[in-house]
Write a protein that holds these residues in place. Structure first.
Motif, PDB file in Angstrom:
ATOM      1  N   GLY A  34       7.511  -0.235  -6.310  1.00 43.76           N
ATOM      2  CA  GLY A  34       8.096  -1.186  -5.374  1.00 43.76           C
ATOM      3  C   GLY A  34       7.648  -0.986  -3.940  1.00 43.76           C
ATOM      4  N   PHE A  35       7.325   0.256  -3.565  1.00 41.96           N
ATOM      5  CA  PHE A  35       6.932   0.551  -2.184  1.00 41.96           C
ATOM      6  C   PHE A  35       5.446   0.871  -2.024  1.00 41.96           C
ATOM      7  N   ARG A  36       4.720   0.890  -3.121  1.00 44.15           N
ATOM      8  CA  ARG A  36       3.306   1.295  -3.107  1.00 44.15           C
ATOM      9  C   ARG A  36       2.474   0.508  -2.091  1.00 44.15           C
ATOM     10  N   ASP A  37       2.725  -0.772  -1.962  1.00 40.08           N
ATOM     11  CA  ASP A  37       1.918  -1.622  -1.082  1.00 40.08           C
ATOM     12  C   ASP A  37       2.467  -1.723   0.335  1.00 40.08           C
ATOM     13  N   CYS A  38       3.522  -1.009   0.635  1.00 39.02           N
ATOM     14  CA  CYS A  38       4.114  -1.041   1.978  1.00 39.02           C
ATOM     15  C   CYS A  38       3.411   0.002   2.847  1.00 39.02           C
ATOM     16  N   LYS A  39       2.708  -0.454   3.868  1.00 39.94           N
ATOM     17  CA  LYS A  39       1.951   0.457   4.720  1.00 39.94           C
ATOM     18  C   LYS A  39       2.853   1.412   5.486  1.00 39.94           C
ATOM     19  N   TRP A  40       4.110   1.041   5.680  1.00 38.65           N
ATOM     20  CA  TRP A  40       5.059   1.869   6.420  1.00 38.65           C
ATOM     21  C   TRP A  40       5.686   2.969   5.565  1.00 38.65           C
ATOM     22  N   ALA A  41       5.468   2.940   4.256  1.00 41.76           N
ATOM     23  CA  ALA A  41       6.142   3.871   3.342  1.00 41.76           C
ATOM     24  C   ALA A  41       5.293   5.101   3.051  1.00 41.76           C
TER      25      ALA A  41
END
Length: 148
Positions: A34-41
């Motif tokens: 779910g967060f893999r593509d979030c650059k902030w994560a």
């Protein structure tokens, strides 16, 4: 430990590897996807060649935020009906260590990790739908608070 606590513990140990651990890993995998593509994560490393996590806590870190922003993100997540927490607190921030003279400024990596960490829920009966709700709440909160 009481006899009752021991009995409960024995039952939990019997189902740990073939049930509890599998469910928790599934939750970790859903969060990671779910967060893999979030650059902030900054996602936790929970499996390497040398170790495998117990999947007890999912310590998500948000890149480049202050502790005020982290607290605002947590508040926004709460307002969406999801409970999160901060479980990583560096020892120099605990009162007993402060009294001994420890200063968090001497531990910049620990302080940075503390400032940016939010522990996401990982418990036995968490459903796939609830995990999806957590992911959406976190994304919405970060977007609203940090303006990514």
């Amino acid at each position: 430990m009481t006899d009752l606590q021991s009995a409960i513990g024995l039952v939990e140990l019997e189902r740990y590897e073939n049930d509890t651990l599998i469910k928790r890993k599934n939750i970790f995998d859903q969060y990671t996807n779910g967060f893999r593509d979030c650059k902030w994560a900054q996602l936790p490393v929970y499996e390497t060649k040398e170790k495998i996590s117990s999947y007890h806590l999912y310590p998500l870190r948000i890149k480049g935020i202050s502790d005020e922003q982290r607290n605002a993100i947590i508040t926004e997540i709460f307002e969406q009906g999801v409970a999160v927490n901060v479980h990583f607190i560096p020892l120099p921030l605990l009162s007993v260590y402060k009294k001994m003279g420890f200063n968090i400024e001497k531990y910049p990596n620990a302080n940075d990790n503390f400032i940016r960490e939010i522990s996401l829920p990982v418990y036995y009966n968490l459903t796939n739908e609830q995990v999806a709700t957590v992911i959406l709440a976190v994304k919405n909160a970060v977007k609203k608070t940090v303006r990514v």
